[in-house]
Design a protein around this motif. Sequence first.
Motif, PDB file in Angstrom:
ATOM      1  N   UNK A   1      53.516  88.283 163.813  1.00 25.14           N
ATOM      2  CA  UNK A   1      54.488  87.281 164.260  1.00 25.14           C
ATOM      3  C   UNK A   1      55.579  86.990 163.239  1.00 25.14           C
ATOM      4  N   UNK A   2      55.569  87.730 162.117  1.00 26.14           N
ATOM      5  CA  UNK A   2      56.553  87.420 161.071  1.00 26.14           C
ATOM      6  C   UNK A   2      57.719  88.410 161.040  1.00 26.14           C
ATOM      7  N   UNK A   3      57.858  89.202 162.121  1.00 25.78           N
ATOM      8  CA  UNK A   3      59.032  90.077 162.285  1.00 25.78           C
ATOM      9  C   UNK A   3      59.151  91.141 161.205  1.00 25.78           C
ATOM     10  N   UNK A   4      58.059  91.548 160.603  1.00 22.69           N
ATOM     11  CA  UNK A   4      58.112  92.578 159.570  1.00 22.69           C
ATOM     12  C   UNK A   4      57.441  93.858 160.049  1.00 22.69           C
ATOM     13  N   UNK A   5      57.873  94.967 159.454  1.00 25.16           N
ATOM     14  CA  UNK A   5      57.158  96.230 159.566  1.00 25.16           C
ATOM     15  C   UNK A   5      56.379  96.401 158.275  1.00 25.16           C
ATOM     16  N   UNK A   6      55.059  96.456 158.381  1.00 23.91           N
ATOM     17  CA  UNK A   6      54.191  96.656 157.217  1.00 23.91           C
ATOM     18  C   UNK A   6      53.507  98.004 157.407  1.00 23.91           C
ATOM     19  N   UNK A   7      53.958  98.988 156.635  1.00 24.64           N
ATOM     20  CA  UNK A   7      53.574 100.376 156.863  1.00 24.64           C
ATOM     21  C   UNK A   7      52.784 100.918 155.684  1.00 24.64           C
TER      22      UNK A   7
ATOM     23  N   UNK B   1      58.675  92.678 168.379  1.00 24.05           N
ATOM     24  CA  UNK B   1      57.556  92.124 167.619  1.00 24.05           C
ATOM     25  C   UNK B   1      57.454  92.819 166.269  1.00 24.05           C
ATOM     26  N   UNK B   2      56.870  92.137 165.298  1.00 25.03           N
ATOM     27  CA  UNK B   2      56.573  92.773 164.024  1.00 25.03           C
ATOM     28  C   UNK B   2      55.387  93.711 164.160  1.00 25.03           C
ATOM     29  N   UNK B   3      55.256  94.653 163.217  1.00 23.36           N
ATOM     30  CA  UNK B   3      54.234  95.683 163.327  1.00 23.36           C
ATOM     31  C   UNK B   3      53.492  95.863 162.007  1.00 23.36           C
ATOM     32  N   UNK B   4      52.167  95.893 162.080  1.00 21.89           N
ATOM     33  CA  UNK B   4      51.337  96.293 160.942  1.00 21.89           C
ATOM     34  C   UNK B   4      50.754  97.663 161.287  1.00 21.89           C
TER      35      UNK B   4
ATOM     36  N   UNK C   1      57.519  97.818 153.373  1.00 22.79           N
ATOM     37  CA  UNK C   1      57.692  96.626 154.199  1.00 22.79           C
ATOM     38  C   UNK C   1      59.169  96.346 154.377  1.00 22.79           C
ATOM     39  N   UNK C   2      59.560  95.983 155.594  1.00 23.95           N
ATOM     40  CA  UNK C   2      60.939  95.583 155.850  1.00 23.95           C
ATOM     41  C   UNK C   2      60.964  94.656 157.057  1.00 23.95           C
ATOM     42  N   UNK C   3      62.101  94.027 157.288  1.00 23.66           N
ATOM     43  CA  UNK C   3      62.289  93.196 158.474  1.00 23.66           C
ATOM     44  C   UNK C   3      62.655  94.095 159.646  1.00 23.66           C
ATOM     45  N   UNK C   4      62.003  93.922 160.772  1.00 23.41           N
ATOM     46  CA  UNK C   4      62.246  94.816 161.903  1.00 23.41           C
ATOM     47  C   UNK C   4      63.644  94.635 162.485  1.00 23.41           C
TER      48      UNK C   4
END
Length: 275
Positions: A15-21, A68-71, A32-35
């Motif tokens: 829910x924090x609008x980030x891509x955590x790869x 949506x953000x993605x992990x 990590x970046x903002x989507x």
Amino acid sequence: MAIEQDIVIAVARNSNKTIQLANSDLDFSQYTCNIDDLVIDKTNPKWYHYFLCGCKGILDHFTLTDPVGLCLMVDGTVPRSAGLSSSSAFVCAAALATMQANNKQCTKLELADICQHCEKYIGTEGGGMDQSIAFLAEPGTAKLIQFNPIRATDINLPPGAVFVISNSCVQMSKAITSHFNTRVMECRLAAKLLAKSKGFNWKSVQKLGDVQMKFGVSLKDMLQIVKDILHREPYDKNEICSILDITTEELDDDILNEKTRHVHSKLLPRYLVPS
């Protein structure tokens, strides 16, 4: 046809609008970046940029203004930079993960069409066969893949047919080097020179198939036309500009790209006619 090696991505929404790869192979650093702020560096490509290509392709296609953000955790068995489409497999997996996480749907044909354009975000002028077979492959068949529009036809393999793919273990990154794009550029230049020689609008021509269609000739006749018009010696930039009646700046900006305009002038294009 497809191979048994693959790339898989485990994905969860956040829910924090980030891509955590992250990658199961620790040679690849986490990212990590903002989507909402995807930056794909064509001049210094990294492994995670290929994920961003697939992600951006879906965001653009569906015009997603609030994704949506993605992990994500990536794992795979495709040898890297071995000519077995590891980057295309990664882009396809990224697009599929992004689409599913955002509750969007499309057909396999549509998804293949989206993904064939995604690697252009990183500056690779590829086609769409790798992406198409990733989504359209079926057991026991090869596929005849055609484009505009994209379509795939089953080619049944004879009983007992075996294809052996050998990995030379020599890596070649198509995004970092200019080799891949140079071949595409050379064919594009050849097509434009042929169209110009016959008085056609060469600016609208991108592929040798476009020229054959404009000429309205068979493949056999097309090969003879190529032999008659293109010379065996390498063309240089000045000769190309003279034939097309354009400046070097126009050649660089309108026909070449970031990865090919620096190529030595005596290597444009290589001789493309069969001996």
